[in-house]
Design a protein around this motif. Structure first.
Motif, PDB file in Angstrom:
ATOM      1  N   THR A 174    -110.188  20.550  24.921  1.00  0.00           N
ATOM      2  CA  THR A 174    -111.354  19.781  25.353  1.00  0.00           C
ATOM      3  C   THR A 174    -112.621  20.345  24.727  1.00  0.00           C
ATOM      4  OG1 THR A 174    -110.277  19.361  27.471  1.00  0.00           O
ATOM      5  CG2 THR A 174    -112.648  18.948  27.335  1.00  0.00           C
ATOM      6  N   PRO A 175    -113.381  19.547  23.998  1.00  0.00           N
ATOM      7  CA  PRO A 175    -114.635  20.051  23.405  1.00  0.00           C
ATOM      8  C   PRO A 175    -115.623  20.464  24.493  1.00  0.00           C
ATOM      9  CG  PRO A 175    -113.979  17.955  22.415  1.00  0.00           C
ATOM     10  CD  PRO A 175    -113.106  18.160  23.612  1.00  0.00           C
ATOM     11  N   THR A 176    -116.363  21.532  24.228  1.00  0.00           N
ATOM     12  CA  THR A 176    -117.393  21.974  25.172  1.00  0.00           C
ATOM     13  C   THR A 176    -118.780  21.559  24.718  1.00  0.00           C
ATOM     14  OG1 THR A 176    -117.556  24.121  24.048  1.00  0.00           O
ATOM     15  CG2 THR A 176    -116.013  23.943  25.892  1.00  0.00           C
ATOM     16  N   ARG A 177    -118.895  20.992  23.535  1.00  0.00           N
ATOM     17  CA  ARG A 177    -120.186  20.534  23.023  1.00  0.00           C
ATOM     18  C   ARG A 177    -120.148  19.022  22.820  1.00  0.00           C
ATOM     19  NH1 ARG A 177    -123.223  24.862  20.547  1.00  0.00           N
ATOM     20  NH2 ARG A 177    -122.037  26.811  20.623  1.00  0.00           N
ATOM     21  N   MET A 178    -121.200  18.355  23.152  1.00  0.00           N
ATOM     22  CA  MET A 178    -121.293  16.910  22.985  1.00  0.00           C
ATOM     23  C   MET A 178    -121.899  16.596  21.623  1.00  0.00           C
ATOM     24  SD  MET A 178    -120.822  13.888  24.367  1.00  0.00           S
ATOM     25  CE  MET A 178    -120.733  14.142  26.152  1.00  0.00           C
ATOM     26  N   ASP A 179    -121.314  15.638  20.938  1.00  0.00           N
ATOM     27  CA  ASP A 179    -121.917  15.158  19.698  1.00  0.00           C
ATOM     28  C   ASP A 179    -123.331  14.690  20.011  1.00  0.00           C
ATOM     29  OD1 ASP A 179    -122.746  13.501  17.528  1.00  0.00           O
ATOM     30  OD2 ASP A 179    -120.661  13.233  16.945  1.00  0.00           O
ATOM     31  N   PRO A 180    -124.344  15.219  19.328  1.00  0.00           N
ATOM     32  CA  PRO A 180    -125.735  14.853  19.671  1.00  0.00           C
ATOM     33  C   PRO A 180    -126.026  13.367  19.530  1.00  0.00           C
ATOM     34  CG  PRO A 180    -125.628  16.054  17.592  1.00  0.00           C
ATOM     35  CD  PRO A 180    -124.282  16.195  18.230  1.00  0.00           C
ATOM     36  N   ARG A 181    -125.209  12.660  18.761  1.00  0.00           N
ATOM     37  CA  ARG A 181    -125.457  11.212  18.622  1.00  0.00           C
ATOM     38  C   ARG A 181    -125.028  10.472  19.876  1.00  0.00           C
ATOM     39  NH1 ARG A 181    -122.137  10.661  13.186  1.00  0.00           N
ATOM     40  NH2 ARG A 181    -120.836  12.012  14.479  1.00  0.00           N
ATOM     41  N   ARG A 182    -124.060  11.027  20.610  1.00  0.00           N
ATOM     42  CA  ARG A 182    -123.525  10.470  21.845  1.00  0.00           C
ATOM     43  C   ARG A 182    -122.999   9.047  21.664  1.00  0.00           C
ATOM     44  NH1 ARG A 182    -124.530  13.688  26.173  1.00  0.00           N
ATOM     45  NH2 ARG A 182    -125.995  15.395  25.823  1.00  0.00           N
ATOM     46  N   THR A 183    -122.441   8.516  22.734  1.00  0.00           N
ATOM     47  CA  THR A 183    -121.887   7.165  22.707  1.00  0.00           C
ATOM     48  C   THR A 183    -122.971   6.154  23.067  1.00  0.00           C
ATOM     49  OG1 THR A 183    -119.744   8.044  23.421  1.00  0.00           O
ATOM     50  CG2 THR A 183    -120.104   5.662  23.651  1.00  0.00           C
ATOM     51  N   PRO A 184    -123.131   5.094  22.282  1.00  0.00           N
ATOM     52  CA  PRO A 184    -124.155   4.075  22.626  1.00  0.00           C
ATOM     53  C   PRO A 184    -123.917   3.499  24.011  1.00  0.00           C
ATOM     54  CG  PRO A 184    -123.253   3.703  20.427  1.00  0.00           C
ATOM     55  CD  PRO A 184    -122.391   4.740  21.070  1.00  0.00           C
ATOM     56  N   LYS A 185    -124.994   3.207  24.696  1.00  0.00           N
ATOM     57  CA  LYS A 185    -124.876   2.599  26.010  1.00  0.00           C
ATOM     58  C   LYS A 185    -124.374   1.171  25.886  1.00  0.00           C
ATOM     59  CE  LYS A 185    -128.424   5.350  28.344  1.00  0.00           C
ATOM     60  NZ  LYS A 185    -129.701   5.313  29.116  1.00  0.00           N
ATOM     61  N   TRP A 186    -123.492   0.810  26.801  1.00  0.00           N
ATOM     62  CA  TRP A 186    -122.910  -0.523  26.748  1.00  0.00           C
ATOM     63  C   TRP A 186    -123.827  -1.528  27.415  1.00  0.00           C
ATOM     64  CZ3 TRP A 186    -120.481  -3.466  30.869  1.00  0.00           C
ATOM     65  CH2 TRP A 186    -119.870  -4.649  30.422  1.00  0.00           C
ATOM     66  N   ASP A 187    -124.028  -2.643  26.711  1.00  0.00           N
ATOM     67  CA  ASP A 187    -124.851  -3.723  27.249  1.00  0.00           C
ATOM     68  C   ASP A 187    -123.933  -4.887  27.577  1.00  0.00           C
ATOM     69  OD1 ASP A 187    -126.561  -5.754  27.845  1.00  0.00           O
ATOM     70  OD2 ASP A 187    -127.799  -5.562  26.043  1.00  0.00           O
ATOM     71  N   PRO A 188    -123.743  -5.212  28.866  1.00  0.00           N
ATOM     72  CA  PRO A 188    -122.816  -6.292  29.227  1.00  0.00           C
ATOM     73  C   PRO A 188    -123.263  -7.650  28.722  1.00  0.00           C
ATOM     74  CG  PRO A 188    -124.091  -5.580  31.133  1.00  0.00           C
ATOM     75  CD  PRO A 188    -124.371  -4.577  30.050  1.00  0.00           C
ATOM     76  N   GLY A 237    -116.724  26.843  18.740  1.00  0.00           N
ATOM     77  CA  GLY A 237    -117.061  28.175  19.212  1.00  0.00           C
ATOM     78  C   GLY A 237    -118.553  28.426  19.286  1.00  0.00           C
ATOM     79  N   PRO A 238    -118.951  29.695  19.209  1.00  0.00           N
ATOM     80  CA  PRO A 238    -120.354  30.045  19.428  1.00  0.00           C
ATOM     81  C   PRO A 238    -121.279  29.717  18.272  1.00  0.00           C
ATOM     82  CG  PRO A 238    -119.063  31.982  18.886  1.00  0.00           C
ATOM     83  CD  PRO A 238    -118.080  30.860  19.052  1.00  0.00           C
ATOM     84  N   GLN A 239    -120.721  29.368  17.101  1.00  0.00           N
ATOM     85  CA  GLN A 239    -121.617  29.115  15.978  1.00  0.00           C
ATOM     86  C   GLN A 239    -122.498  27.899  16.254  1.00  0.00           C
ATOM     87  OE1 GLN A 239    -118.356  28.579  16.004  1.00  0.00           O
ATOM     88  NE2 GLN A 239    -117.673  27.129  14.453  1.00  0.00           N
ATOM     89  N   LEU A 240    -123.722  27.961  15.785  1.00  0.00           N
ATOM     90  CA  LEU A 240    -124.677  26.874  16.022  1.00  0.00           C
ATOM     91  C   LEU A 240    -124.334  25.682  15.136  1.00  0.00           C
ATOM     92  CD1 LEU A 240    -128.029  28.878  16.193  1.00  0.00           C
ATOM     93  CD2 LEU A 240    -126.643  28.009  18.084  1.00  0.00           C
ATOM     94  N   GLY A 241    -124.507  24.508  15.684  1.00  0.00           N
ATOM     95  CA  GLY A 241    -124.358  23.290  14.899  1.00  0.00           C
ATOM     96  C   GLY A 241    -122.990  22.650  14.946  1.00  0.00           C
ATOM     97  N   ALA A 242    -122.003  23.328  15.509  1.00  0.00           N
ATOM     98  CA  ALA A 242    -120.669  22.737  15.569  1.00  0.00           C
ATOM     99  C   ALA A 242    -120.651  21.595  16.572  1.00  0.00           C
ATOM    100  CB  ALA A 242    -119.636  23.785  15.961  1.00  0.00           C
ATOM    101  N   VAL A 243    -120.062  20.471  16.162  1.00  0.00           N
ATOM    102  CA  VAL A 243    -120.019  19.308  17.047  1.00  0.00           C
ATOM    103  C   VAL A 243    -118.601  19.028  17.529  1.00  0.00           C
ATOM    104  CG1 VAL A 243    -122.058  18.234  16.058  1.00  0.00           C
ATOM    105  CG2 VAL A 243    -119.828  17.756  15.046  1.00  0.00           C
ATOM    106  N   GLY A 244    -117.726  19.970  17.368  1.00  0.00           N
ATOM    107  CA  GLY A 244    -116.348  19.764  17.806  1.00  0.00           C
ATOM    108  C   GLY A 244    -115.388  20.212  16.740  1.00  0.00           C
ATOM    109  N   GLY A 245    -114.212  20.583  17.131  1.00  0.00           N
ATOM    110  CA  GLY A 245    -113.240  21.104  16.188  1.00  0.00           C
ATOM    111  C   GLY A 245    -112.177  20.105  15.817  1.00  0.00           C
ATOM    112  N   THR A 246    -111.626  20.271  14.644  1.00  0.00           N
ATOM    113  CA  THR A 246    -110.451  19.514  14.230  1.00  0.00           C
ATOM    114  C   THR A 246    -109.392  20.526  13.818  1.00  0.00           C
ATOM    115  OG1 THR A 246    -110.893  19.366  11.854  1.00  0.00           O
ATOM    116  CG2 THR A 246    -112.007  17.770  13.278  1.00  0.00           C
ATOM    117  N   PHE A 247    -108.202  20.044  13.579  1.00  0.00           N
ATOM    118  CA  PHE A 247    -107.128  20.927  13.143  1.00  0.00           C
ATOM    119  C   PHE A 247    -106.755  20.591  11.706  1.00  0.00           C
ATOM    120  CE2 PHE A 247    -106.893  20.559  17.743  1.00  0.00           C
ATOM    121  CZ  PHE A 247    -106.948  21.897  18.101  1.00  0.00           C
TER     122      PHE A 247
END
Length: 273
Positions: free
Chosen positions: A255-269, A120-130
């Motif tokens: 569907t999360p609306t915020r992206m984890d700031p760490r993100r997914t590492p780029k793939w190196d073939p 939701g609108p709170q700052l710092g949330a990186v996604g919800g769980t149940f």
């Protein structure tokens, strides 16, 4: 083959299976103790949080069955132990409130200051769980929410639901394998999908294509008297079905609306990380 048909085994065989299983549990407890001794010897015990549980249980001879069945939600399979401790936390308590394995990573995130309480609108949330945090119980020794309902899901309807290459990672190219006959049966007939809702006193297991179940765990802890469809249990069944439907709606297609700031590492073939 007769060797894989449990109905041909004498009663004593299931007691031996149970004894072997309890022996393995005892040995696992010993190994866990050795791990804790190592943590203490390294001087880390007073700043280490410990969580110890299991992904599932085992029939281990109960009901004249062994191992697990993807289509089953019996307590011997879904109600697993959970041991946890925090440095300077509550000690020697046994909490009665139902909890979920989802609560473990949720609690770990809280310990590290990671906000996983919502999207939701709170700052710092990186996604919800149940899930729910176990910190109040671990820190203060409180019993938790005794009215809580926990859920589980399992089973599959066809081979399309299975792991790639066969049932439960079975080598389908080796008909001599121990699990090959079971895999063939499951891939042909499935293992009915189910969803479970359980609280302290009752359990409901709904199967769209199989026999559903409803138990009064207070009077029938071994789950031998299925109340599903009985007129006397109709109010209870209806209430638990509505609760389960509400949970399925609330937790579906989120569907999360915020992206984890760490993100997914780029793939190196070329494999250079």
């Amino acid at each position: 083959p007769a060797s894989l048909n449990l109905t041909t085994l004498p009663e004593d065989a299931f007691y031996r299976v149970h004894a072997a299983y309890l022996g393995m549990v005892s040995y696992n407890d010993y190994l866990f103790g050795e791990l804790l001794h190592g943590v203490k010897a390294a001087g880390l015990y007073d700043r280490t949080a410990v969580f110890f549980s299991s992904d599932h249980g085992d029939f281990a001879g109960d009901y004249h069955l062994v191992e697990k069945w993807p289509g089953a939600a019996d307590d011997v399979l879904t109600r697993v132990p959970l041991f946890a401790r925090l440095p300077n936390g509550a000690r020697n308590i046994v909490a009665r409130a139902p909890v979920s394995l989802f609560d473990i990573p949720h609690t770990m995130c809280h310990l590290q200051g990671i906000n996983v309480d919502g999207d939701g609108p709170q700052l710092g949330a990186v996604g919800g769980t149940f899930a729910s945090s176990l910190l109040p119980t671990l820190r203060e020794g409180t019993d938790g929410d005794l009215r809580r309902v926990v859920r589980a899901e399992g089973g599959f309807s066809s081979w399309r639901d299975l792991h790639p290459g066969g049932s439960d990672h079975v080598d389908m190219d080796d008909p001599r394998g121990m699990y090959y006959p079971r895999a063939v049966e499951e891939m042909a007939e499935g293992s009915p999908k189910w969803v479970m809702a359980r609280n302290l006193t009752h359990k409901l297991v709904y199967r769209p294509r199989g026999v559903s179940e409803l138990y009064d765990l207070a009077s029938d802890p071994r789950e031998l008297d299925n109340l599903w469809g009985k007129p006397s249990a109709a109010p209870l069944q209806g209430a638990m079905e509505r609760e389960l439907l509400g949970w399925l709606v609330e937790t579906a297609d989120v569907t999360p609306t915020r992206m984890d700031p760490r993100r997914t590492p780029k793939w190196d073939p070329n494999g250079r990380g």
